[in-house]
Design a protein around this motif. Sequence first.
Motif, PDB file in Angstrom:
ATOM      1  N   VAL A  26      -6.439  10.579  31.369  1.00 33.35           N
ATOM      2  CA  VAL A  26      -6.179  11.198  30.055  1.00 33.35           C
ATOM      3  C   VAL A  26      -7.544  11.519  29.446  1.00 33.35           C
ATOM      4  CG1 VAL A  26      -5.168  10.921  27.764  1.00 33.35           C
ATOM      5  CG2 VAL A  26      -4.024   9.901  29.761  1.00 33.35           C
ATOM      6  N   VAL A  27      -7.843  12.803  29.306  1.00 33.85           N
ATOM      7  CA  VAL A  27      -9.148  13.203  28.759  1.00 33.85           C
ATOM      8  C   VAL A  27      -8.994  13.420  27.260  1.00 33.85           C
ATOM      9  CG1 VAL A  27     -11.125  14.735  29.012  1.00 33.85           C
ATOM     10  CG2 VAL A  27      -9.573  14.412  30.942  1.00 33.85           C
ATOM     11  N   GLY A  28      -9.748  12.622  26.482  1.00 41.59           N
ATOM     12  CA  GLY A  28      -9.600  12.616  25.024  1.00 41.59           C
ATOM     13  C   GLY A  28      -8.656  11.485  24.645  1.00 41.59           C
ATOM     14  N   ILE A  29      -9.224  10.336  24.245  1.00 39.10           N
ATOM     15  CA  ILE A  29      -8.351   9.199  23.904  1.00 39.10           C
ATOM     16  C   ILE A  29      -8.461   8.904  22.408  1.00 39.10           C
ATOM     17  CG2 ILE A  29      -8.021   8.116  26.147  1.00 39.10           C
ATOM     18  CD1 ILE A  29     -10.444   6.288  25.508  1.00 39.10           C
ATOM     19  N   ASP A  51     -13.426   9.783  27.686  1.00 37.48           N
ATOM     20  CA  ASP A  51     -13.805  10.291  26.359  1.00 37.48           C
ATOM     21  C   ASP A  51     -15.323  10.299  26.245  1.00 37.48           C
ATOM     22  OD1 ASP A  51     -11.888  10.389  23.543  1.00 37.48           O
ATOM     23  OD2 ASP A  51     -14.075  10.447  23.306  1.00 37.48           O
ATOM     24  N   ILE A  52     -15.848  11.262  25.471  1.00 41.30           N
ATOM     25  CA  ILE A  52     -17.299  11.303  25.249  1.00 41.30           C
ATOM     26  C   ILE A  52     -17.749  10.281  24.204  1.00 41.30           C
ATOM     27  CG2 ILE A  52     -17.806  13.688  25.964  1.00 41.30           C
ATOM     28  CD1 ILE A  52     -17.427  14.526  23.042  1.00 41.30           C
ATOM     29  N   ASN A  53     -16.805   9.703  23.477  1.00 40.41           N
ATOM     30  CA  ASN A  53     -17.143   8.740  22.421  1.00 40.41           C
ATOM     31  C   ASN A  53     -17.309   7.342  23.050  1.00 40.41           C
ATOM     32  OD1 ASN A  53     -17.130   6.885  20.340  1.00 40.41           O
ATOM     33  ND2 ASN A  53     -15.635   8.028  19.114  1.00 40.41           N
ATOM     34  N   ASN A  55     -18.428   4.538  21.864  1.00 42.12           N
ATOM     35  CA  ASN A  55     -17.924   3.411  21.056  1.00 42.12           C
ATOM     36  C   ASN A  55     -16.440   3.180  21.313  1.00 42.12           C
ATOM     37  OD1 ASN A  55     -20.306   2.914  19.897  1.00 42.12           O
ATOM     38  ND2 ASN A  55     -19.890   4.087  18.016  1.00 42.12           N
ATOM     39  N   LEU A  56     -15.706   4.294  21.337  1.00 44.25           N
ATOM     40  CA  LEU A  56     -14.259   4.213  21.554  1.00 44.25           C
ATOM     41  C   LEU A  56     -13.968   3.640  22.951  1.00 44.25           C
ATOM     42  CD1 LEU A  56     -11.450   5.016  20.460  1.00 44.25           C
ATOM     43  CD2 LEU A  56     -11.845   7.301  21.356  1.00 44.25           C
ATOM     44  N   VAL A  57     -14.684   4.140  23.931  1.00 40.10           N
ATOM     45  CA  VAL A  57     -14.503   3.668  25.311  1.00 40.10           C
ATOM     46  C   VAL A  57     -14.812   2.173  25.387  1.00 40.10           C
ATOM     47  CG1 VAL A  57     -15.569   3.834  27.620  1.00 40.10           C
ATOM     48  CG2 VAL A  57     -14.858   5.903  26.409  1.00 40.10           C
ATOM     49  N   LEU A 104      -4.817  16.515  29.200  1.00 37.61           N
ATOM     50  CA  LEU A 104      -5.881  16.838  28.246  1.00 37.61           C
ATOM     51  C   LEU A 104      -5.353  16.676  26.829  1.00 37.61           C
ATOM     52  CD1 LEU A 104      -7.456  20.072  29.841  1.00 37.61           C
ATOM     53  CD2 LEU A 104      -7.882  17.673  30.394  1.00 37.61           C
ATOM     54  N   SER A 105      -5.970  15.753  26.093  1.00 34.03           N
ATOM     55  CA  SER A 105      -5.583  15.542  24.691  1.00 34.03           C
ATOM     56  C   SER A 105      -6.837  15.713  23.835  1.00 34.03           C
ATOM     57  CB  SER A 105      -4.972  14.147  24.537  1.00 34.03           C
ATOM     58  OG  SER A 105      -4.424  14.031  23.252  1.00 34.03           O
ATOM     59  N   LEU A 106      -7.434  16.877  23.993  1.00 36.51           N
ATOM     60  CA  LEU A 106      -8.726  17.153  23.355  1.00 36.51           C
ATOM     61  C   LEU A 106      -8.526  17.793  21.982  1.00 36.51           C
ATOM     62  CD1 LEU A 106     -10.242  18.327  26.675  1.00 36.51           C
ATOM     63  CD2 LEU A 106     -11.239  16.524  25.246  1.00 36.51           C
ATOM     64  N   PRO A 107      -9.517  17.638  21.091  1.00 39.96           N
ATOM     65  CA  PRO A 107      -9.341  18.190  19.745  1.00 39.96           C
ATOM     66  C   PRO A 107      -9.365  19.719  19.756  1.00 39.96           C
ATOM     67  CG  PRO A 107     -11.560  17.295  20.020  1.00 39.96           C
ATOM     68  CD  PRO A 107     -10.805  16.963  21.275  1.00 39.96           C
ATOM     69  N   THR A 108      -8.576  20.326  18.891  1.00 46.23           N
ATOM     70  CA  THR A 108      -8.577  21.787  18.733  1.00 46.23           C
ATOM     71  C   THR A 108      -8.667  22.089  17.238  1.00 46.23           C
ATOM     72  OG1 THR A 108      -6.156  21.677  18.885  1.00 46.23           O
ATOM     73  CG2 THR A 108      -7.325  22.372  20.846  1.00 46.23           C
ATOM     74  N   PRO A 109      -9.847  21.811  16.640  1.00 44.14           N
ATOM     75  CA  PRO A 109      -9.987  22.030  15.195  1.00 44.14           C
ATOM     76  C   PRO A 109     -10.263  23.505  14.892  1.00 44.14           C
ATOM     77  CG  PRO A 109     -12.032  21.174  16.119  1.00 44.14           C
ATOM     78  CD  PRO A 109     -11.078  21.339  17.264  1.00 44.14           C
ATOM     79  N   GLY A 283      -4.738  17.655   7.102  1.00 47.95           N
ATOM     80  CA  GLY A 283      -4.499  17.066   8.424  1.00 47.95           C
ATOM     81  C   GLY A 283      -4.980  17.967   9.536  1.00 47.95           C
ATOM     82  N   PRO A 284      -4.983  17.414  10.755  1.00 50.79           N
ATOM     83  CA  PRO A 284      -5.493  18.192  11.879  1.00 50.79           C
ATOM     84  C   PRO A 284      -4.469  19.197  12.405  1.00 50.79           C
ATOM     85  CG  PRO A 284      -4.800  16.026  12.625  1.00 50.79           C
ATOM     86  CD  PRO A 284      -4.595  16.045  11.133  1.00 50.79           C
ATOM     87  N   CYS A 285      -3.259  19.202  11.841  1.00 51.28           N
ATOM     88  CA  CYS A 285      -2.209  20.051  12.440  1.00 51.28           C
ATOM     89  C   CYS A 285      -1.839  21.258  11.574  1.00 51.28           C
ATOM     90  CB  CYS A 285      -0.977  19.213  12.742  1.00 51.28           C
ATOM     91  SG  CYS A 285      -1.269  18.047  14.076  1.00 51.28           S
ATOM     92  N   SER A 348      -6.407   9.939   1.867  1.00 52.09           N
ATOM     93  CA  SER A 348      -5.819  10.396   3.141  1.00 52.09           C
ATOM     94  C   SER A 348      -5.052  11.694   2.917  1.00 52.09           C
ATOM     95  CB  SER A 348      -4.820   9.369   3.691  1.00 52.09           C
ATOM     96  OG  SER A 348      -5.429   8.121   3.835  1.00 52.09           O
ATOM     97  N   TYR A 349      -4.955  12.498   3.985  1.00 56.10           N
ATOM     98  CA  TYR A 349      -4.248  13.772   3.810  1.00 56.10           C
ATOM     99  C   TYR A 349      -2.737  13.564   3.739  1.00 56.10           C
ATOM    100  CZ  TYR A 349      -2.597  13.989   8.670  1.00 56.10           C
ATOM    101  OH  TYR A 349      -1.945  13.738   9.855  1.00 56.10           O
ATOM    102  N   LYS A 350      -2.265  12.393   4.208  1.00 57.37           N
ATOM    103  CA  LYS A 350      -0.829  12.096   4.085  1.00 57.37           C
ATOM    104  C   LYS A 350      -0.664  10.598   3.902  1.00 57.37           C
ATOM    105  CE  LYS A 350       1.584  11.462   8.066  1.00 57.37           C
ATOM    106  NZ  LYS A 350       2.444  11.863   9.145  1.00 57.37           N
TER     107      LYS A 350
END
Length: 458
Positions: A26-29, A51-53, A55-57, A104-109, A283-285, A348-350
Amino acid sequence: MPTNLSILDDSQIQDHLKNHSLKIGVVGIGRIGLPTALCVANSGLETIGIDINKNLVDMVNSKDYPLKDEPEFDKIFDNVISQKKLSATTDINEAIPKCDVIILSLPTPMNNQNIPDYNALLTVGKNLHQLLSNGQIVIVESTVEPGFIENELLQSIEGPNKSLKSGIDFHLAVCPETANPGEIMKDFQNLPRLVGSIDEKISPIVSLLYTHVFGVELIQMPNCKTANAVKLTTNVFRDINIAFVNELALLFEKLGIDTHTVIDAAKRKYNFQPHFPGPGVGGPCLPVNSYQYLNSSKKIDENFLRIVQEARKINENMPHHVIDLLISAFDQSEKNLDNSTVTLLGVSYKPNVHDIQIAPSEQIVKLLNQKNVNLKIFDPYFISETVFEQKMKNSIDDAIDASDAIVIITGHKEFDNLDLEKISNSMNKPILIDCTGKINPLQAKSKGIIFRGIGRGN
Ligand SMILES: NC(=O)c1ccc[n+]([C@@H]2O[C@H](COP(=O)([O-])OP(=O)(O)OC[C@H]3O[C@@H](n4cnc5c(N)ncnc54)[C@H](O)[C@@H]3O)[C@@H](O)[C@H]2O)c1
């Protein structure tokens, strides 16, 4: 060598799933990818989160779970980690060749001109070009506009000379994620999923995998772009409908009609879907998805989807309306807004999530700073953090103390039973602005509070 699922029949694939002999990357956690990876691992399949992060990894590998605001997440996290089914890495080059399926669960901002930014997907697409072989399946869960998979991502994986062949060296599919933050684990178990693919034989294989992992209905789409259009349509439908009630709210404030009373009664009719006014749509969506549709449609004609363009304008104007309500309350109180102290409740946005992506609160903070207002901000999901360059207060009492006005921006459950008596007693000429619909205007006024609420005509 990865297993080439595309040359196996259903029963052979089922055997692989039952025997747990497939490895999934899973790419992007992040918010969506990590719960996805957990569910895959919880179904018994060995899973690598990439993930490239760092800290998260490190957090995941050291059994410290992120997403603490996500209900049910801690239980499944502990379970999966103790069974050693999930590991995380920053090394995509090492991980991908070991995986049979890559999600792939990568960001799409979007960028600051509201143009969708697909760089994360395209960068990983180029990586995959170097790494895929033997018919691995790549499934894109990220939200993208219709046509992006076919016209851009496919090419980045195939490479400039199409040296990697789609349908032979790899297979590309989509399964757009539709879960809501704060309810992700529940949504994963309940919402049907959409599946589409470049070569049609792959969708049924993706369906077998997702049925094994999530046990939900899979809706087969004729292709990737249709699946992505469904995902965008559900969210943009909400953006437009919220714009409609936001505009009604502005009208009803003038007409002396209470918007919440109207919506509560209107929803008794079977074909009305309630949406509620508020300080904007973040929000991101939702906002991003509207701009993704607009990006897609303007390539054909600038005039397509004018309703979406207008909805965006209306929703983006709502923070200004919050300031207008505040100014009108200050006028009534005969206090000066300039150099006053205003308490904001919620960033928070929600409600009930630790997430400020594209939150309307950011614009409200900016507008109040321009008006030389001293801010005290409390959000139970951001205690002691610094948000929008403002240090958050540790308690609601601390935030309200010696304030001139309170603005409730986010409808967190922690703000369900605010003590109006206490608010009234703790402030001089108390002002309360409610963006959430939680406060009964008559009750607030009966406590001597100067009250304004979005869409409250009374
Ligand atoms: N959050 C939601 O509410 C939600 C709901 C449904 C769908 N989606 C969609 O799901 C997708 C992911 O969203 P999210 O909210 O999980 O995003 P997120 O920002 O929480 O997570 C994305 C992760 O990808 C990682 N990443 C970025 N570039 C990378 C790269 N080149 N290689 C490896 N990892 C990389 C980031 O470090 C981050 O951890 C988006 O397309 C979003 O629109 C989000």
